[in-house]
Design an enzyme around this catalytic site. Structure first.
Site, PDB file in Angstrom:
ATOM      1  N   ARG A  66       0.869  -1.170   0.000  1.00 20.08           N
ATOM      2  CA  ARG A  66       0.000   0.000   0.000  1.00 20.08           C
ATOM      3  C   ARG A  66       0.906   1.221   0.000  1.00 20.08           C
ATOM      4  O   ARG A  66       1.992   1.199   0.591  1.00 20.08           O
ATOM      5  CB  ARG A  66      -0.886   0.031   1.254  1.00 20.08           C
ATOM      6  N   GLU A  71      -3.712   7.567  -4.116  1.00 23.38           N
ATOM      7  CA  GLU A  71      -4.161   7.047  -5.423  1.00 23.38           C
ATOM      8  C   GLU A  71      -5.505   7.665  -5.811  1.00 23.38           C
ATOM      9  O   GLU A  71      -6.353   7.840  -4.936  1.00 23.38           O
ATOM     10  CB  GLU A  71      -4.298   5.514  -5.352  1.00 23.38           C
ATOM     11  N   HIS A  99      -1.520   0.647  -9.804  1.00 26.08           N
ATOM     12  CA  HIS A  99      -2.119  -0.344  -8.898  1.00 26.08           C
ATOM     13  C   HIS A  99      -2.796  -1.472  -9.696  1.00 26.08           C
ATOM     14  O   HIS A  99      -4.020  -1.647  -9.640  1.00 26.08           O
ATOM     15  CB  HIS A  99      -3.135   0.322  -7.954  1.00 26.08           C
TER      16      HIS A  99
HETATM   17  P1  NAP Z   1      -0.659 -11.697   4.750  1.00 21.90           P
HETATM   18  O1  NAP Z   1      -0.654 -13.114   4.326  1.00 21.90           O
HETATM   19  O2  NAP Z   1      -1.512 -11.288   5.906  1.00 21.90           O
HETATM   20  O3  NAP Z   1       0.869 -11.283   5.050  1.00 21.90           O
HETATM   21  C1  NAP Z   1       1.212 -10.076   5.640  1.00 21.90           C
HETATM   22  C2  NAP Z   1       2.678 -10.153   6.098  1.00 21.90           C
HETATM   23  O4  NAP Z   1       3.055  -8.858   6.561  1.00 21.90           O
HETATM   24  C3  NAP Z   1       2.914 -11.135   7.232  1.00 21.90           C
HETATM   25  O5  NAP Z   1       4.087 -11.865   6.983  1.00 21.90           O
HETATM   26  C4  NAP Z   1       3.078 -10.256   8.472  1.00 21.90           C
HETATM   27  O6  NAP Z   1       3.932 -10.893   9.401  1.00 21.90           O
HETATM   28  C5  NAP Z   1       3.712  -9.010   7.836  1.00 21.90           C
HETATM   29  N1  NAP Z   1       3.464  -7.792   8.613  1.00 21.90           N
HETATM   30  C6  NAP Z   1       2.285  -7.308   9.046  1.00 21.90           C
HETATM   31  N2  NAP Z   1       2.473  -6.184   9.751  1.00 21.90           N
HETATM   32  C7  NAP Z   1       3.808  -5.975   9.790  1.00 21.90           C
HETATM   33  C8  NAP Z   1       4.630  -4.978  10.413  1.00 21.90           C
HETATM   34  N3  NAP Z   1       4.106  -3.970  11.142  1.00 21.90           N
HETATM   35  N4  NAP Z   1       5.967  -5.063  10.237  1.00 21.90           N
HETATM   36  C9  NAP Z   1       6.510  -6.073   9.506  1.00 21.90           C
HETATM   37  N5  NAP Z   1       5.775  -7.040   8.904  1.00 21.90           N
HETATM   38  C10 NAP Z   1       4.444  -6.985   9.058  1.00 21.90           C
HETATM   39  O7  NAP Z   1      -1.099 -10.741   3.560  1.00 21.90           O
HETATM   40  P2  NAP Z   1      -0.980 -11.014   1.980  1.00 21.90           P
HETATM   41  O8  NAP Z   1      -2.139 -11.809   1.522  1.00 21.90           O
HETATM   42  O9  NAP Z   1       0.382 -11.477   1.667  1.00 21.90           O
HETATM   43  O10 NAP Z   1      -1.202  -9.507   1.431  1.00 21.90           O
HETATM   44  C11 NAP Z   1      -0.347  -8.485   1.835  1.00 21.90           C
HETATM   45  C12 NAP Z   1      -0.824  -7.141   1.349  1.00 21.90           C
HETATM   46  O11 NAP Z   1      -0.510  -6.967  -0.023  1.00 21.90           O
HETATM   47  C13 NAP Z   1      -2.333  -6.857   1.389  1.00 21.90           C
HETATM   48  O12 NAP Z   1      -2.791  -6.573   2.679  1.00 21.90           O
HETATM   49  C14 NAP Z   1      -2.443  -5.680   0.444  1.00 21.90           C
HETATM   50  O13 NAP Z   1      -2.272  -4.471   1.152  1.00 21.90           O
HETATM   51  C15 NAP Z   1      -1.279  -5.884  -0.526  1.00 21.90           C
HETATM   52  N6  NAP Z   1      -1.758  -6.238  -1.889  1.00 21.90           N
HETATM   53  C16 NAP Z   1      -1.492  -5.407  -2.921  1.00 21.90           C
HETATM   54  C17 NAP Z   1      -1.936  -5.734  -4.179  1.00 21.90           C
HETATM   55  C18 NAP Z   1      -1.673  -4.841  -5.350  1.00 21.90           C
HETATM   56  O14 NAP Z   1      -2.449  -4.866  -6.284  1.00 21.90           O
HETATM   57  N7  NAP Z   1      -0.589  -4.090  -5.363  1.00 21.90           N
HETATM   58  C19 NAP Z   1      -2.667  -6.889  -4.392  1.00 21.90           C
HETATM   59  C20 NAP Z   1      -2.912  -7.716  -3.327  1.00 21.90           C
HETATM   60  C21 NAP Z   1      -2.462  -7.375  -2.051  1.00 21.90           C
HETATM   61  P3  NAP Z   1       3.871 -10.510  10.987  1.00 21.90           P
HETATM   62  O15 NAP Z   1       2.425 -10.514  11.359  1.00 21.90           O
HETATM   63  O16 NAP Z   1       4.694 -11.556  11.659  1.00 21.90           O
HETATM   64  O17 NAP Z   1       4.485  -9.159  11.117  1.00 21.90           O
HETATM   65  C1  8YV Z   2      -6.982  -4.683  -5.859  1.00 19.92           C
HETATM   66  C2  8YV Z   2      -5.400  -5.142  -3.902  1.00 19.92           C
HETATM   67  O1  8YV Z   2      -6.500  -3.592  -6.578  1.00 19.92           O
HETATM   68  O2  8YV Z   2      -6.274  -7.190  -3.125  1.00 19.92           O
HETATM   69  C3  8YV Z   2      -5.732  -6.113  -2.831  1.00 19.92           C
HETATM   70  O3  8YV Z   2      -5.434  -5.824  -1.666  1.00 19.92           O
HETATM   71  O4  8YV Z   2      -4.776  -4.158  -3.677  1.00 19.92           O
HETATM   72  C4  8YV Z   2      -5.797  -5.409  -5.308  1.00 19.92           C
HETATM   73  O5  8YV Z   2      -5.926  -6.749  -5.578  1.00 19.92           O
HETATM   74  C5  8YV Z   2      -8.027  -4.106  -5.007  1.00 19.92           C
HETATM   75  O6  8YV Z   2      -8.135  -4.556  -3.728  1.00 19.92           O
HETATM   76  C6  8YV Z   2      -9.348  -4.236  -5.709  1.00 19.92           C
HETATM   77  O7  8YV Z   2     -10.339  -3.793  -4.894  1.00 19.92           O
END
Ligand code: NAP
Ligand code: 8YV
Length: 310
Positions: A222, A251, A269
């Site tokens: 994010r 954004e 994004h």
């Molecule tokens: P997840 O499985 O919950 O993994 C989150 C990781 O972050 C965990 O390893 C957690 O470990 C770590 N974390 C949380 N808070 C932290 C902190 N304060 N300091 C250091 N590490 C921390 O989540 P995910 O499914 O991988 O998704 C992660 C994120 O990716 C989503 O929440 C979203 O914001 C982003 N995302 C972006 C896109 C995009 O389109 N760009 C798409 C999908 C997701 P600990 O709890 O041990 O700290």
């Molecule tokens: C999407 C994302 O852009 O899943 C997330 O956390 O950032 C992306 O996959 C978004 O959430 C669509 O609403």
């Protein structure tokens, strides 16, 4: 039929499946707030406080996306509204986007493409050399579902993988208990934590300085996770070498300064934005809603709402 409130856009498949079981109302128009039992939203729009307050009979809010920092889960829990999200189905896609950003940055992919397309190759000769993306020391901030998928894909590039999270994970990579310590040890820093207050500006000026003038910052988490003002300053001063970014603090606004930098790659994004992955996310949203309608239970509640699940 029960009444469902739609916040933001949904796919045609989602609409077809939901319309067979609900009367769908748009949050952008007039809607019978007290009749709404289910809400469908996304990771950008969340559930605005006025909508949550007005929908006094809402029982669930299903979000299209895994990140739910835009949703006030405390407020939802206080009203017994169970929130769902779409974990796992997008891991591979977001990991691919991350690899694409790393390759584009290291291999000057965009300027090389422009060099070929513009006729510059013919007129002025070969494009400048780029940096190899192979054999790099890569630090992953966040080793959850997507972080692990990124690490898996990085193996194809013989990366040496490091990570920082609040607690160590059962993974065969080098753990760092401080982010600055990891930034000092690596050449590439990939951010893939959730957003929200707990991670706001985790990547600050000190972290970027530790990554250094040859370092590359990749953010697919994010925009709020990186101090954007400090990042622009670090890129301008040369304290940070390169950035490749899919997400931004405000954004769809991107700081103008970033748009003019040749050491920066920018995406709007699109981490999960393919037909296939968005279809899988949409299916999971609707599966959650229909499961709740039919059984009172959902498939993928956010952690804060697990106790509300049936
Ligand atoms: P997840 O499985 O919950 O993994 C989150 C990781 O972050 C965990 O390893 C957690 O470990 C770590 N974390 C949380 N808070 C932290 C902190 N304060 N300091 C250091 N590490 C921390 O989540 P995910 O499914 O991988 O998704 C992660 C994120 O990716 C989503 O929440 C979203 O914001 C982003 N995302 C972006 C896109 C995009 O389109 N760009 C798409 C999908 C997701 P600990 O709890 O041990 O700290
Ligand atoms: C999407 C994302 O852009 O899943 C997330 O956390 O950032 C992306 O996959 C978004 O959430 C669509 O609403």
């Amino acid at each position: 039929m029960p009444d469902l409130l739609q916040i933001g856009g949904i796919t045609d498949d989602m609409r077809d499946r939901l319309a067979a079981r609900f009367t769908i109302h748009q949050a952008s128009g007039d809607y019978p707030a007290e009749a709404i039992t289910h809400i469908v939203t996304n990771g950008h729009d969340g559930v605005p406080a006025d909508i949550l307050a007005a929908c006094t009979n809402a029982k669930m809010a299903a979000s299209y996306g895994v990140g739910y920092d835009a949703i006030d889960t405390d407020a939802c829990v206080a009203r017994n509204v169970i929130v769902t999200h779409t974990p796992d189905v997008l891991n591979a896609e977001v990991a691919s986007t991350t690899i694409l950003l790393m390759l584009a940055s290291f291999r000057n992919f965009l300027s090389d493409e422009a060099h070929a397309r513009s006729g510059n190759w013919e007129a002025n000769g070969n494009a400048p050399l780029s940096r190899s993306a192979d054999n790099r020391r890569v630090g992953i901030l966040g080793m959850g579902r997507i972080g692990q998928a990124i690490a898996d894909k990085l193996k194809a590039f013989d990366a040496e993988i490091h990570y920082h999270t609040r607690s160590p994970k059962d993974v065969p990579y080098t753990y760092h208990d401080t982010l600055v310590g990891m930034a000092q040890a690596v050449e590439v820093l990939i951010c893939i934590t959730p957003g929200g207050p707990a991670t706001e500006h985790l990547v600050n000026a000190d972290v970027m300085e530790a990554l250094g003038p040859e370092g590359t910052l990749i953010n697919v988490s994010r925009g709020s996770v990186v101090d954007e003002v400090a990042m622009v300053a670090a890129l301008q001063s040369g304290k940070l070498g390169y950035a490749a970014l899919d997400v931004f603090e405000a954004e769809p606004k991107i700081p103008d300064a970033l748009k003019t930098m040749s050491n920066v790659v920018l995406l709007p994004h699109v981490g999960s934005a393919t037909h296939e992955t968005r279809a899988a996310m949409g299916s999971l949203v609707v599966d959650n809603v229909l499961s709740h309608l039919d059984t009172g239970r959902v498939l993928t509640p956010v952690p804060e709402c697990v106790h509300l699940n049936g």
